[in-house]
Scaffold this active site. Structure first.
Site, short mmCIF file in Angstrom:
data_model
loop_
_atom_site.label_atom_id
_atom_site.label_comp_id
_atom_site.label_asym_id
_atom_site.label_seq_id
_atom_site.Cartn_x
_atom_site.Cartn_y
_atom_site.Cartn_z
N ASN A 147 -55.82 -9.89 6.60
CA ASN A 147 -54.97 -8.99 7.39
C ASN A 147 -53.96 -9.74 8.25
O ASN A 147 -53.41 -9.18 9.19
CB ASN A 147 -55.83 -8.04 8.24
CG ASN A 147 -56.79 -8.79 9.15
OD1 ASN A 147 -56.64 -9.98 9.36
ND2 ASN A 147 -57.78 -8.09 9.70
N ARG A 285 -56.69 -11.88 20.98
CA ARG A 285 -57.93 -11.40 21.60
C ARG A 285 -57.67 -11.17 23.08
O ARG A 285 -56.98 -11.96 23.74
CB ARG A 285 -59.08 -12.41 21.44
CG ARG A 285 -59.70 -12.45 20.05
CD ARG A 285 -60.35 -11.13 19.63
NE ARG A 285 -60.88 -11.17 18.27
CZ ARG A 285 -60.26 -10.70 17.19
NH1 ARG A 285 -59.07 -10.13 17.28
NH2 ARG A 285 -60.85 -10.76 16.01
N GLN A 314 -64.72 -3.78 23.33
CA GLN A 314 -64.24 -2.74 22.42
C GLN A 314 -65.40 -1.89 21.92
O GLN A 314 -66.40 -2.48 21.51
CB GLN A 314 -63.51 -3.41 21.24
CG GLN A 314 -62.23 -4.08 21.68
CD GLN A 314 -61.36 -4.57 20.53
OE1 GLN A 314 -60.23 -4.91 20.76
NE2 GLN A 314 -61.87 -4.63 19.33
N HIS A 333 -57.46 -1.20 18.66
CA HIS A 333 -57.43 -2.39 17.80
C HIS A 333 -57.23 -1.97 16.33
O HIS A 333 -58.18 -1.74 15.60
CB HIS A 333 -58.76 -3.14 17.96
CG HIS A 333 -58.74 -4.52 17.38
ND1 HIS A 333 -59.70 -5.45 17.66
CD2 HIS A 333 -57.87 -5.13 16.55
CE1 HIS A 333 -59.43 -6.57 17.02
NE2 HIS A 333 -58.33 -6.40 16.33
P1 NDP Z 1 -55.05 -19.32 12.20
O1 NDP Z 1 -56.28 -20.10 12.34
O2 NDP Z 1 -54.30 -19.35 10.91
O3 NDP Z 1 -54.01 -19.75 13.32
C1 NDP Z 1 -54.37 -19.91 14.65
C2 NDP Z 1 -53.52 -21.03 15.20
O4 NDP Z 1 -53.82 -21.15 16.60
C3 NDP Z 1 -53.88 -22.37 14.55
O5 NDP Z 1 -52.68 -22.98 14.11
C4 NDP Z 1 -54.54 -23.13 15.68
O6 NDP Z 1 -54.27 -24.49 15.73
C5 NDP Z 1 -53.87 -22.52 16.88
N1 NDP Z 1 -54.62 -22.80 18.11
C6 NDP Z 1 -55.93 -22.85 18.30
N2 NDP Z 1 -56.21 -23.17 19.57
C7 NDP Z 1 -55.02 -23.31 20.18
C8 NDP Z 1 -54.65 -23.66 21.49
N3 NDP Z 1 -55.55 -23.93 22.42
N4 NDP Z 1 -53.31 -23.72 21.78
C9 NDP Z 1 -52.37 -23.50 20.84
N5 NDP Z 1 -52.68 -23.17 19.56
C10 NDP Z 1 -53.99 -23.09 19.24
O7 NDP Z 1 -55.42 -17.83 12.60
P2 NDP Z 1 -54.63 -16.50 12.30
O8 NDP Z 1 -53.19 -16.73 12.52
O9 NDP Z 1 -55.06 -15.94 10.99
O10 NDP Z 1 -55.25 -15.54 13.42
C11 NDP Z 1 -55.12 -15.85 14.81
C12 NDP Z 1 -56.01 -14.95 15.60
O11 NDP Z 1 -55.51 -13.63 15.54
C13 NDP Z 1 -57.44 -14.82 15.07
O12 NDP Z 1 -58.26 -15.87 15.52
C14 NDP Z 1 -57.87 -13.51 15.62
O13 NDP Z 1 -58.44 -13.68 16.90
C15 NDP Z 1 -56.57 -12.74 15.75
N6 NDP Z 1 -56.51 -11.66 14.77
C16 NDP Z 1 -56.31 -10.40 15.22
C17 NDP Z 1 -56.32 -9.34 14.36
C18 NDP Z 1 -56.07 -7.95 14.83
O14 NDP Z 1 -56.39 -7.01 14.11
N7 NDP Z 1 -55.50 -7.77 16.00
C19 NDP Z 1 -56.57 -9.53 12.92
C20 NDP Z 1 -56.64 -10.92 12.53
C21 NDP Z 1 -56.65 -11.92 13.43
P3 NDP Z 1 -54.69 -25.55 14.66
O15 NDP Z 1 -55.33 -24.83 13.54
O16 NDP Z 1 -53.40 -26.19 14.32
O17 NDP Z 1 -55.65 -26.44 15.35
#
Ligand code: NDP
Length: 401
Positions: A147, A285, A314, A333
């Site tokens: 998603n 989140r 939630q 959500h």
């Molecule tokens: P990804 O893992 O693809 O991307 C998350 C990115 O955040 C990664 O590049 C990661 O860094 C980076 N990151 C982690 N910690 C930090 C930090 N402290 N500072 C800066 N960047 C950071 O996840 P997605 O993009 O797929 O999803 C992101 C989040 O969105 C999910 O974890 C989930 O909580 C939320 N989500 C919400 C949904 C909704 O329905 N509202 C549905 C799906 C997801 P790196 O990997 O480079 O270390």
């Protein structure tokens, strides 16, 4: 035979739909970057149906019951008398969705003596105490990418709706008004603004790509830098930390997972460093921001708008302050559970189960915790921790409702 305990959101108030507004959903070949879509051997649902609600059952009942497994589906998930907590002690597998999360706290994991696998039908497994899952040998898996684009589309919608003051203008129409000045006194163009994402993974990068044609200046910060050619293609400005990004951005979107590094990252101090009148969009989140600091910043004008679809806990209590704060564009959500997304994560859940029952490995990209440690996608994006603390609010809400 296994007992599979599944927590899904309640059905629509008028029951499961008898028909749908569209006849089909587009068939995708692969995700951006090439990852393949879920490949279960079979599915027992029609893509486009409502699958994420209790009666939708993620389309799994026939598959599981044909093999003699016990399949329990409920939306009653909070408190010691909930169906979830009563059924948990002898469950082998728990399936839950972030939209209506069955919080797997350390206490609950201790009671779930037989639990081997916790599947997130969707993305974001912070409702599971990952440290406790590692300690208790529970594998945690989610349907990576299912998603991500759904959420990216929601983010773009929310940015435009806040900047252009869409929702209040729509309300004027519903009230029978034609109050143009009232509608436009907070309405701007996005063009030329500085827009930044905290986290440029699957969702963050998809947001940047989608915003590029709006002729905005694009910024990002992340723990790992994107490839040079991507930075060049999108004209991205990289910031080594969040402070540096928020100082220059008119719009900030949060697209990082909730873990120990990001919990309450946007507190009063961080928000005070943002440009006055900035917009903050958080579909990642809720606990990445400080709930009350957001309310105060909207009241003072430090933030011109806040939107997102993630709350804590939630479902959000009826008196959650975000329901009534000024200039917000919150939804429940929902961003990651469009009918299109449901078809993908229901198929992905089935793929995980098929592999698990056949003794085959679960795809690495679906793994968060395995064999007592962070694994696969979890090892890359998370840093352990317990984000499930303080989940008793829904119980208070149920009592007062
Ligand atoms: P990804 O893992 O693809 O991307 C998350 C990115 O955040 C990664 O590049 C990661 O860094 C980076 N990151 C982690 N910690 C930090 C930090 N402290 N500072 C800066 N960047 C950071 O996840 P997605 O993009 O797929 O999803 C992101 C989040 O969105 C999910 O974890 C989930 O909580 C939320 N989500 C919400 C949904 C909704 O329905 N509202 C549905 C799906 C997801 P790196 O990997 O480079 O270390």
């Amino acid at each position: 035979m296994a007992k599979i305990l599944t927590v899904l959101y309640p059905d629509p108030v008028d029951g499961q739909p008898k028909s749908y507004s569209r006849d089909d959903i587009p068939k995708l070949d692969h995700y951006p970057g090439g990852q393949t879509l879920p490949t279960p051997k079979k599915i027992d649902f029609k893509p486009g149906e409502l699958l994420g609600s209790v009666s939708g059952e993620l389309g799994l009942r026939k598959f599981l019951e044909d093999q003699g497994h016990t399949f329990i589906v409920t939306s009653d998930k909070d408190g010691p008398n909930s169906v979830f907590e009563k059924e948990l002690p002898d469950a082998d597998i728990v399936i839950s969705q972030p939209f209506w999360p069955a919080y797997l706290t350390e206490e609950r994991l201790k009671k779930a003596k037989k639990l081997k696998l916790a599947i997130t039908a969707g993305i974001g497994s912070d409702h599971v105490d990952l440290d406790a899952a590692m300690k208790n040998g529970v594998t945690v898996a989610e349907v990576t990418y299912s998603n991500s684009i759904s959420v990216a589309e929601h983010v773009v919608m929310m940015i435009l709706s806040l900047v252009r003051n869409y929702l209040p203008s729509y309300e004027w129409v519903k009230k029978g008004g034609w109050n143009i000045a009232d509608c436009v006194e907070r309405s701007y163009d996005l063009e030329g603004m500085n827009v930044g994402t905290v986290g440029a993974g699957r969702i963050g990068l998809a947001v940047l790509r989608r915003l590029k044609p709006f002729d905005v200046k694009l910024h990002y910060t992340d723990r790992h830098r994107l490839p040079k050619e991507v930075e060049k293609e999108l004209g991205l400005i990289y910031h080594k930390d969040v402070e540096s990004l928020v100082k220059v951005c008119d719009v900030v979107t949060i697209n990082a997972p909730l873990h120990s590094e990001t919990e309450h990252l946007f507190d009063a101090k961080m928000i005070s460093k943002m440009k006055h009148g900035a917009y903050l969009i958080n579909t990642a989140r809720a606990k990445i921001v400080d709930r009350d600091a957001v309310v105060k910043a909207l009241e003072s004008g430090q933030l011109a708008g806040y939107a997102g679809d993630v709350w804590f806990p939630q479902p959000a209590p009826k008196d959650h302050p975000w329901r009534k704060m000024p200039h917000h564009g919150m939804t429940p959500h929902i961003s990651g559970t469009s009918l299109s997304a449901q078809a993908r994560y229901a198929a992905g859940t089935r793929e995980i189960l098929e592999n698990y029952f056949a003794g085959k490995p679960i795809r690495t990209e679906y793994l968060i915790v395995d064999k007592g440690k962070l694994a696969g996608t979890g090892a890359h994006s998370y840093s352990g921790g317990d984000a499930t603390k303080g989940v008793d609010e829904p119980i208070k809400y149920r009592k007062s409702a």
